[in-house]
Design a protein around this motif. Sequence first.
Motif, PDB file in Angstrom:
ATOM      1  N   UNK A 110       6.625  14.050  22.731  1.00  0.00           N
ATOM      2  CA  UNK A 110       7.369  12.383  21.658  1.00  0.00           C
ATOM      3  C   UNK A 110       6.115  11.545  21.431  1.00  0.00           C
ATOM      4  N   UNK A 111       4.880  11.909  21.805  1.00  0.00           N
ATOM      5  CA  UNK A 111       4.172  10.765  21.658  1.00  0.00           C
ATOM      6  C   UNK A 111       3.547  11.278  20.422  1.00  0.00           C
ATOM      7  N   UNK A 112       3.562  12.959  19.867  1.00  0.00           N
ATOM      8  CA  UNK A 112       3.220  13.344  18.773  1.00  0.00           C
ATOM      9  C   UNK A 112       4.342  12.973  17.524  1.00  0.00           C
ATOM     10  N   UNK A 113       5.567  13.513  18.037  1.00  0.00           N
ATOM     11  CA  UNK A 113       6.625  13.327  17.386  1.00  0.00           C
ATOM     12  C   UNK A 113       6.630  11.112  16.616  1.00  0.00           C
ATOM     13  N   UNK A 114       5.736  10.244  17.312  1.00  0.00           N
ATOM     14  CA  UNK A 114       5.972   9.009  17.512  1.00  0.00           C
ATOM     15  C   UNK A 114       4.824   9.065  16.028  1.00  0.00           C
ATOM     16  N   UNK A 115       3.796   9.476  16.785  1.00  0.00           N
ATOM     17  CA  UNK A 115       2.374   8.931  16.283  1.00  0.00           C
ATOM     18  C   UNK A 115       2.931   9.932  14.551  1.00  0.00           C
ATOM     19  N   UNK A 116       3.029  10.759  13.942  1.00  0.00           N
ATOM     20  CA  UNK A 116       3.548  11.817  12.982  1.00  0.00           C
ATOM     21  C   UNK A 116       4.373  10.838  12.441  1.00  0.00           C
ATOM     22  N   UNK A 117       5.328  10.076  13.165  1.00  0.00           N
ATOM     23  CA  UNK A 117       6.427   9.346  11.999  1.00  0.00           C
ATOM     24  C   UNK A 117       5.863   7.967  11.667  1.00  0.00           C
ATOM     25  N   UNK A 118       5.153   7.695  12.352  1.00  0.00           N
ATOM     26  CA  UNK A 118       3.984   6.106  11.652  1.00  0.00           C
ATOM     27  C   UNK A 118       3.286   6.127  11.280  1.00  0.00           C
ATOM     28  N   UNK A 119       2.387   7.896  11.255  1.00  0.00           N
ATOM     29  CA  UNK A 119       1.150   7.731  10.010  1.00  0.00           C
ATOM     30  C   UNK A 119       1.832   8.042   8.408  1.00  0.00           C
ATOM     31  N   UNK A 120       3.202   8.976   8.600  1.00  0.00           N
ATOM     32  CA  UNK A 120       3.483   8.764   7.535  1.00  0.00           C
ATOM     33  C   UNK A 120       4.156   8.118   6.936  1.00  0.00           C
ATOM     34  N   UNK A 121       4.459   6.819   8.018  1.00  0.00           N
ATOM     35  CA  UNK A 121       5.921   5.445   7.483  1.00  0.00           C
ATOM     36  C   UNK A 121       3.589   4.692   6.855  1.00  0.00           C
ATOM     37  N   UNK A 122       2.818   5.519   7.017  1.00  0.00           N
ATOM     38  CA  UNK A 122       2.256   4.253   6.851  1.00  0.00           C
ATOM     39  C   UNK A 122       1.434   4.232   4.990  1.00  0.00           C
ATOM     40  N   UNK A 123       1.618   6.336   5.042  1.00  0.00           N
ATOM     41  CA  UNK A 123       0.500   6.675   4.072  1.00  0.00           C
ATOM     42  C   UNK A 123       1.830   6.447   2.761  1.00  0.00           C
ATOM     43  N   UNK A 124       3.263   6.391   3.173  1.00  0.00           N
ATOM     44  CA  UNK A 124       4.227   6.348   1.726  1.00  0.00           C
ATOM     45  C   UNK A 124       3.986   4.856   1.787  1.00  0.00           C
ATOM     46  N   UNK A 125       4.114   4.295   2.613  1.00  0.00           N
ATOM     47  CA  UNK A 125       4.045   2.703   2.302  1.00  0.00           C
ATOM     48  C   UNK A 125       2.735   2.148   1.404  1.00  0.00           C
ATOM     49  N   UNK A 126       1.867   3.117   1.845  1.00  0.00           N
ATOM     50  CA  UNK A 126       0.170   3.136   0.897  1.00  0.00           C
ATOM     51  C   UNK A 126       0.187   3.856  -0.246  1.00  0.00           C
ATOM     52  N   UNK A 127       1.153   4.951  -0.708  1.00  0.00           N
ATOM     53  CA  UNK A 127       1.407   5.371  -2.159  1.00  0.00           C
ATOM     54  C   UNK A 127       2.112   4.783  -2.732  1.00  0.00           C
ATOM     55  N   UNK A 128       3.484   3.444  -1.666  1.00  0.00           N
ATOM     56  CA  UNK A 128       4.058   2.842  -3.037  1.00  0.00           C
ATOM     57  C   UNK A 128       3.558   1.471  -3.350  1.00  0.00           C
ATOM     58  N   UNK A 129       2.158   1.031  -2.582  1.00  0.00           N
ATOM     59  CA  UNK A 129       1.482   0.604  -2.517  1.00  0.00           C
ATOM     60  C   UNK A 129       0.162   0.617  -4.103  1.00  0.00           C
ATOM     61  N   UNK A 130      -0.313   1.959  -3.495  1.00  0.00           N
ATOM     62  CA  UNK A 130      -1.137   2.544  -5.153  1.00  0.00           C
ATOM     63  C   UNK A 130      -0.369   2.531  -5.651  1.00  0.00           C
ATOM     64  N   UNK A 131       0.803   3.358  -6.388  1.00  0.00           N
ATOM     65  CA  UNK A 131       1.368   3.807  -7.306  1.00  0.00           C
ATOM     66  C   UNK A 131       1.852   2.247  -8.251  1.00  0.00           C
ATOM     67  N   UNK A 132       2.279   1.744  -7.075  1.00  0.00           N
ATOM     68  CA  UNK A 132       4.044   0.547  -7.877  1.00  0.00           C
ATOM     69  C   UNK A 132       2.730  -0.598  -7.919  1.00  0.00           C
ATOM     70  N   UNK A 133       2.152  -0.514  -7.386  1.00  0.00           N
ATOM     71  CA  UNK A 133       1.158  -2.162  -7.074  1.00  0.00           C
ATOM     72  C   UNK A 133       1.877  -2.957  -6.811  1.00  0.00           C
ATOM     73  N   UNK A 134       2.563  -2.780  -4.959  1.00  0.00           N
ATOM     74  CA  UNK A 134       3.420  -3.091  -4.665  1.00  0.00           C
ATOM     75  C   UNK A 134       4.861  -4.366  -5.294  1.00  0.00           C
ATOM     76  N   UNK A 135       5.313  -3.391  -5.533  1.00  0.00           N
ATOM     77  CA  UNK A 135       6.792  -3.948  -6.419  1.00  0.00           C
ATOM     78  C   UNK A 135       7.183  -3.863  -4.414  1.00  0.00           C
ATOM     79  N   UNK A 136       8.440  -4.269  -4.624  1.00  0.00           N
ATOM     80  CA  UNK A 136       8.852  -5.161  -3.349  1.00  0.00           C
ATOM     81  C   UNK A 136      10.491  -4.507  -3.278  1.00  0.00           C
TER      82      UNK A 136
END
Length: 179
Positions: A110-136
């Motif tokens: 479960x710790x592995x699953x949660x860590x994967x989900x959190x890192x993927x969340x951070x990564x996708x939000x980072x993509x949105x910030x990089x490509x769409x300049x923080x469009x809410x």
Amino acid sequence: MNSNNQKTNIIIHEILFWKQNKMLPEQYCDYLLALYNQGNEVEDIKTAKSKFSFASFAPSILICTLIPISLFVIYFTELSFVLQTAILTGFVVSLFFAGIYYSNKELILPVIYIAIAMIMLLQTVGFADAFFKGDKHITYAILFFNCLMWILCGRFMKLLYFTLGGAVGTTLLIVSILI
């Protein structure tokens, strides 16, 4: 006779090791223990103590440290977007391999699953910030997508914490948008 008892004790300890590490189903181990112990109960104190040792929590602690490291890589370094993405993708891939390796451990998976989900969340939000300049609107859409994926993973893998996490996340997003 002494040599026979010593061999039986070695076999019993080996079966207890198999049972502790889930190398065989518990019913098979219990059957083999009863067979080699001639129906007598076997003291399972040693396996119960070692089940909660530091060695069993060390991988979980190491895995949990990947989340703050991911936050540090994204928000507190001047690394290029490509390098940040490569590092986070490396974390996710290593967590997938850790999940395969620790697939029979109840506490670590479960710790592995949660860590994967959190890192993927951070990564996708980072993509949105990089490509769409923080469009809410894009950020909200990506957060909804992550919550939906958590709900689907929770339903598919029958993990209540993912289903609840996705539902709570969706609720918080809706409240945040409406306020």
